[in-house]
Design an enzyme around this catalytic site. Structure first.
Site, short mmCIF file in Angstrom:
data_model
loop_
_atom_site.label_atom_id
_atom_site.label_comp_id
_atom_site.label_asym_id
_atom_site.label_seq_id
_atom_site.Cartn_x
_atom_site.Cartn_y
_atom_site.Cartn_z
N GLU A 1 51.65 24.37 6.76
CA GLU A 1 50.77 25.73 6.78
C GLU A 1 50.55 26.65 5.91
O GLU A 1 51.64 26.98 4.99
CB GLU A 1 50.91 26.37 8.58
CG GLU A 1 52.06 26.98 8.39
CD GLU A 1 52.42 28.00 9.60
OE1 GLU A 1 51.32 28.79 9.83
OE2 GLU A 1 53.19 27.81 10.39
N LYS B 1 57.92 31.20 18.63
CA LYS B 1 58.18 32.62 18.28
C LYS B 1 58.88 33.52 19.34
O LYS B 1 58.57 33.39 20.38
CB LYS B 1 56.85 33.11 17.83
CG LYS B 1 56.48 32.35 16.61
CD LYS B 1 55.12 33.10 16.22
CE LYS B 1 54.61 32.21 14.69
NZ LYS B 1 54.09 31.02 14.93
#
Length: 294
Positions: free
Chosen positions: A15, A149
């Site tokens: 990404e 996360k």
């Protein structure tokens, strides 16, 4: 990149949001080279993905990486944003969801990232859930990550992944990692012992139904962020975001910046380490997958 894919060489998607929004300048540019080198060390060809002037690029030149890393105004593009960028000729960095979509469309079977998006805390009130989850339920590829996360609701995210029938395996563990720390406090039902097993699980999944295989790769204990420091800075970062009224996709970059400053750079160093480890493992899985599918 098309030559590598046409020749059947193993390729790993990367990404670009990590470079444009996840790491500070100029550290992001050096990290871009290091991550691609880690994929090569694993035995695969790296393909960093971004949208430039409305055109998806699967695999960037050095000049294009420079552009992604240097432009502070580069948009953050999820799947929902891709049509707008394409139609209006805009540029942007791809998130997990859009990277997965573009990688799969290009025929890439393995994707390395840092941590997935997921269900946010207080989602009962805010309905704040990352598009990563539904994208992975529809996209066939392996995603190597260090869990989700740390700012997220990990148990709720794992429940959503189960509801969406996304396959989740731990790499040599059934402990689900917590991004900066090795143990999120949650577990997974399955684990794989090596890259070949991960490749075989994905090959079997691909034969059965569309959807991703998430390979959760925890940091070694001696490389993780100190857990006490982790809990302290995460609590402070979330409180700061709440006080500032930060919402939606602005939360992650705000919190990451706060964590970097509050930990005096410790979270940044850990973030880079875990991405490099994931990139190398993804390269190994891609190489193994090439053997499994021949």
């Amino acid at each position: 990149m098309s030559e590598a894919l046409n020749a059947g060489r193993p390729v790993v998607a990367l990404e670009s949001t990590l470079l444009a929004h996840g790491l500070p300048r100029p550290d992001n540019r050096a990290a871009a080279d290091d991550v691609e080198a880690a994929v090569r060390a694993g035995g695969a060809v790296p393909a960093t993905i971004a949208v430039l002037d409305g055109v998806p690029h699967v695999g960037l030149t050095a000049d294009e990486v420079d552009r992604v890393c240097a432009d502070p105004g580069l948009a953050k593009l999820g799947v929902r944003d891709l049509p707008v960028a394409a139609a209006l000729g805009l540029s942007g960095a791809t998130t997990v969801s859009s990277t997965a979509l573009l990688a799969a469309a290009a025929g890439i079977g393995v994707f390395a990232t840092g941590g997935l998006g997921g269900v946010h805390r207080q989602s009962v009130d805010t309905f704040d859930e990352s598009a990563d989850l539904t994208a992975l339920s529809r996209t066939s590829l392996v995603v190597v990550c260090a869990g989700v996360k740390s700012i997220l609701d990990v148990p709720a995210t794992l429940e959503r992944l189960e509801s969406l029938s996304v396959t989740v395996v731990g790499y040599r563990t059934t402990t689900f990692p917590g991004f900066y720390v090795a143990d999120s406090g949650s577990t997974v039902d399955w684990s794989v012992a090596d890259p070949t097993e991960a490749a075989r699980v994905f090959a079997a999944r691909r034969d059965l139904a569309a959807g991703a295989v998430v390979v959760a790769n925890p940091l070694p204990l001696d490389e993780q962020l100190d857990p006490d420091l982790h809990d302290r800075v995460i609590a402070g970062a979330l409180a700061a975001a709440e006080d500032a009224g930060v919402r939606g996709k602005a939360v992650t970059p705000f919190v990451l910046d706060h964590l970097h400053r509050a930990s005096e750079g410790a979270t940044l160093a850990v973030n880079v380490r875990l991405v490099l480890r994931n990139a190398e493992l993804a390269g190994q899985i891609a190489a193994a997958l090439a053997g499994v599918t021949r």
